[in-house]
Write an enzyme that holds these catalytic residues in place. Structure first.
Site, short mmCIF file in Angstrom:
data_model
loop_
_atom_site.label_atom_id
_atom_site.label_comp_id
_atom_site.label_asym_id
_atom_site.label_seq_id
_atom_site.Cartn_x
_atom_site.Cartn_y
_atom_site.Cartn_z
N GLY A 19 -9.51 -2.93 -9.91
CA GLY A 19 -8.54 -2.08 -10.59
C GLY A 19 -7.16 -2.70 -10.56
O GLY A 19 -6.93 -3.70 -9.91
N ASN A 23 1.87 -2.15 -8.44
CA ASN A 23 2.52 -3.42 -8.11
C ASN A 23 1.59 -4.62 -8.12
O ASN A 23 2.04 -5.75 -7.97
CB ASN A 23 3.15 -3.32 -6.69
CG ASN A 23 4.30 -2.33 -6.69
OD1 ASN A 23 4.95 -2.15 -7.70
ND2 ASN A 23 4.51 -1.68 -5.58
N ASP A 134 2.71 9.44 -6.22
CA ASP A 134 1.81 9.02 -7.29
C ASP A 134 0.41 9.57 -7.03
O ASP A 134 -0.59 8.91 -7.27
CB ASP A 134 1.78 7.48 -7.38
CG ASP A 134 1.26 7.00 -8.74
OD1 ASP A 134 0.55 5.99 -8.77
OD2 ASP A 134 1.55 7.68 -9.74
#
Ligand SMILES: O=C(Nc1cc(-c2cc3c([nH]2)[C@]2(CCCNC2)CNC3=O)ccn1)c1cccc(C(F)(F)F)c1
Length: 318
Positions: A19, A23, A134
């Site tokens: 994935g 960053n 997040d």
């Protein structure tokens, strides 16, 4: 204290990409000695990456947060990188697992147990004055595909310390001229996570999100307004059999006013979460709705990503 020896001496990097994070990229790697599989996140070494690794390392001991095994500081083609070796979560993402269940096999009690696991991770962070910022479906992964698998939170790319400098807040030290924003602008970062918890719980209970743009754009102006004004409901028939306590808990987490929104302590003390084993085993339609909405799931993820980005900016300006 990252290692400066070469990661490739200890691990073989596979070309299996797991994935893409905020960053950096995540690939599978194997320990040369033990032959054990791990996940490797490659970050360009900069201030943002240092913060991500530092915060993630601090909370890596929590049972419901993906553990960091090792961090290397290596240079590749002249670029300094941080290489984060993590436990390999082979069970895939939360909503894939719910969708793969047989119809009618996913109950409200299982939903409560999942929420209990996610709340444990958020409580661990918030009690250490760290906000994740997040929290979204693709950052919730299972250790294995077994029934006893553990759900864990990952990706600390937007995590932030929220210490309120309470030294100033104690009456004897707060000089009268200190501006309010000096006294802890970060207090809203944690409420980002609670809003996300509310959205994730809503989707766990029915298989579709509370807010969506109705004109196919990732975030329609109407959708942003609906989020700010808290315009969502619990439509029948999907929500008919869901308990009132589950609905009330979602309302408390999706409160539009961040200062009125539940705190993580309120959520984990809530009966539906604290006594998840006593929640009725009402079958939910989540799996079926996730399957039906499978093609538009990337749009749901996109909308949540954008809503979080907007919220982070808004709360930083409060
Ligand atoms: O993703 C897997 N294992 C995994 C993955 C991660 C991971 C870290 C991060 C991410 N994954 C993402 C990927 C893109 C979505 N957001 C999360 C971006 N940011 C991260 O920080 C950590 C540990 N083990 C995996 C491994 C084997 C098999 C399977 C599967 F089940 F799919 F077959 C998945």
């Amino acid at each position: 204290q990252p290692k400066t020896s070469a990661l490739v001496d200890d691990y073989e990097i596979s070309d299996t990409v797991l994935g893409l994070g905020i960053n950096g990229k995540v690939v599978q790697c194997t320990n040369r000695r033990t032959k054990q599989n791990y996940a490797l996140k490659v970050l360009l070494d900069n201030e943002k990456a240092r913060r991500e690794v530092d915060l993630h390392w601090r909370v890596s001991g929590c049972k419901h947060i993906v553990n960091i095994i090792d961090v290397y500081e290596n240079t590749y083609s002249g670029r300094k990188c941080l290489l984060v070796v993590m436990e390999c979560m082979e069970g895939g993402e939360l909503f894939q697992r719910i969708q793969d269940k047989a119809d009618g096999a996913f109950t409200e009690r299982e939903a409560a147990q999942i929420m209990h696991e996610i709340c444990a991770a958020i409580d661990y962070l918030h009690s250490r004055d760290i906000a994740h910022r997040d929290l979204k479906p693709e950052n919730l992964l299972y250790t294995t595909s077994q029934p006893n698998a553990i759900l864990k939170l990952t990706d600390f790319g937007f995590a932030k310390e929220t210490f309120t400098n309470d030294t100033l807040q104690t009456p004897c030290y707060t000089p009268y001229y200190v501006a309010p924003e000096v006294l802890g602008p970060e207090k809203y970062d944690k409420s980002c996570d609670i809003w996300s918890l509310g959205v994730v719980m809503y989707i766990i209970m029915c298989g579709f999100p509370p807010f969506y743009s109705n004109n196919g754009l990732a975030i329609s102006p109407g959708m942003k307004k609906r989020i700010r004004t808290g315009q969502y409901d619990f439509p029948d028939p999907e929500w008919t059999n869901v308990s009132q306590s589950a609905k009330d808990l979602i309302k408390g987490m999706l409160n539009v006013d961040p200062s009125k929104r539940l705190r993580i302590q309120d959520v984990i003390r809530n009966k539906w979460i604290a006594q998840y084993n006593a929640v009725p085993q009402t079958p939910l339609c989540t799996g079926r709705m996730l399957k039906e909405g499978e093609e538009t799931w990337p749009e749901v993820q996109e909308e949540m990503t954008r809503s979080l980005a907007t919220m982070r900016v808004d709360y930083d300006q409060m």
